[in-house]
Design an enzyme around this catalytic site. Structure first.
Site, mmCIF file in Angstrom:
data_model
loop_
_atom_site.group_PDB
_atom_site.id
_atom_site.type_symbol
_atom_site.label_atom_id
_atom_site.label_comp_id
_atom_site.label_asym_id
_atom_site.label_seq_id
_atom_site.Cartn_x
_atom_site.Cartn_y
_atom_site.Cartn_z
ATOM 1 N N ASP A 38 0.928 -1.222 -0.049
ATOM 2 C CA ASP A 38 -0.193 0.208 0.100
ATOM 3 C C ASP A 38 0.798 1.344 0.147
ATOM 4 O O ASP A 38 0.302 2.094 0.875
ATOM 5 C CB ASP A 38 -1.279 -0.102 1.264
ATOM 6 C CG ASP A 38 -1.809 -1.135 1.303
ATOM 7 O OD1 ASP A 38 -1.917 -1.918 0.125
ATOM 8 O OD2 ASP A 38 -2.751 -1.253 2.033
ATOM 9 N N LYS A 147 -6.095 -4.828 -3.498
ATOM 10 C CA LYS A 147 -6.918 -5.694 -2.163
ATOM 11 C C LYS A 147 -7.931 -4.703 -1.707
ATOM 12 O O LYS A 147 -7.699 -3.619 -1.419
ATOM 13 C CB LYS A 147 -5.873 -5.976 -1.148
ATOM 14 C CG LYS A 147 -5.193 -5.039 -0.405
ATOM 15 C CD LYS A 147 -4.060 -5.488 0.339
ATOM 16 C CE LYS A 147 -3.451 -4.589 1.469
ATOM 17 N NZ LYS A 147 -4.187 -3.802 2.133
ATOM 18 N N CYS A 180 -2.047 -2.986 7.708
ATOM 19 C CA CYS A 180 -2.155 -3.954 6.508
ATOM 20 C C CYS A 180 -0.844 -4.762 6.447
ATOM 21 O O CYS A 180 -0.962 -5.844 6.014
ATOM 22 C CB CYS A 180 -2.126 -3.080 5.024
ATOM 23 S SG CYS A 180 -4.030 -2.453 5.102
#
EC number: 3.5.1.110
Length: 244
Positions: A38, A147, A180
């Site tokens: 990310d 995702k 995450c």
């Protein structure tokens, strides 16, 4: 007295040993992957989702530089590079409605409800917020995966991609360590993957103690913790040994 290194596969190949906490870990780079979690404007750039939601992103620039260094070394050593982008479709169907806990806990969704003028701008596919930061550009041969939740294993083909290539060792970088990154590493642990975090190539969402707590959890219960310089040293040609 140093602890022994760990080797999951003694079936041959060019192996290297990475100094880490709580002990060293031995792996074959060509059967390993670097996971970049990310590294989007949303999480690492002023004006992105985390910044607008009140989280401090002022110290993310060194993390970006360290990820560049780690990715370059990993790619040169033959590691697969996998980039994740967290987010949803423009209508936020993938985010879930009121029947989903994600609807209630996602700070991006909550921020947009508080500030309706941001609707459609945070973590929406195709938006500036969703894009990877300018400094980090996937190369041919890399894999880029969307995702919809914190874990990179949930509703994605990640596990199949890894297993089809015989990959068991995962080296994690990215943001946020305590959300995450840790979520993906934990799920990998449950699926019998060996997870290593490069601590100076990650950044937390929240106070610094969140970073320390996440790294403590990882090195104590779920994986290993190292740093970018040590990782690059482990991938230098002089560090490899053939294990029969």
């Amino acid at each position: 007295m140093p602890r022994p290194s760990l080797c999951a596969d003694s079936g041959g190949g060019m192996m290297t040993t990475l100094t880490a906490r709580p002990e060293a870990i031995t792996f074959d780079p060509q059967q390993s992957a670097q996971i970049v979690v990310d590294m989007q404007n949303a999480y690492a750039t002023p004006g992105g989702y985390l910044d607008l939601a009140g989280f401090d992103v002022s110290t993310t620039r060194p993390v970006i530089a360290n990820i560049q260094t780690a990715v370059t070394a990993a790619r040169a050593a033959g590691m697969l590079i996998i980039w994740f982008q967290n987010g949803w479709d423009e209508q936020y169907v993938e985010a879930g409605g009121p029947g989903s806990p994600n609807f209630h806990k996602s700070n991006a969704l909550k921020t947009m409800r508080k500030q309706p003028q941001l609707q459609g701008k945070l973590l929406a596919k195709g938006s500036w917020d969703y894009q990877l930061v300018d400094e980090l550009v996937p190369q041919p041969g890399d894999i880029v995966l969307p995702k919809p939740r914190y874990s990179g294993f949930f509703n994605t083909p990640l596990d199949s991609i890894l297993r089809s290539r015989g990959i068991r060792h995962l080296v994690f970088t990215g943001i946020a360590t305590n959300v995450c990154v840790e979520s993906t590493l934990r799920d990998g642990f449950f699926l019998e993957h060996f997870g290593v975090v490069l601590e100076d190539a990650t950044h937390q969402a929240g106070p610094e103690f969140a970073q320390k707590a996440a790294l403590f959890n990882i090195e104590t219960f779920f994986g290993w913790v190292s740093d970018v310089e040590t990782f690059c040293d482990a991938l230098s040609p002089t560090s490899f040994a053939r294990i029969a």
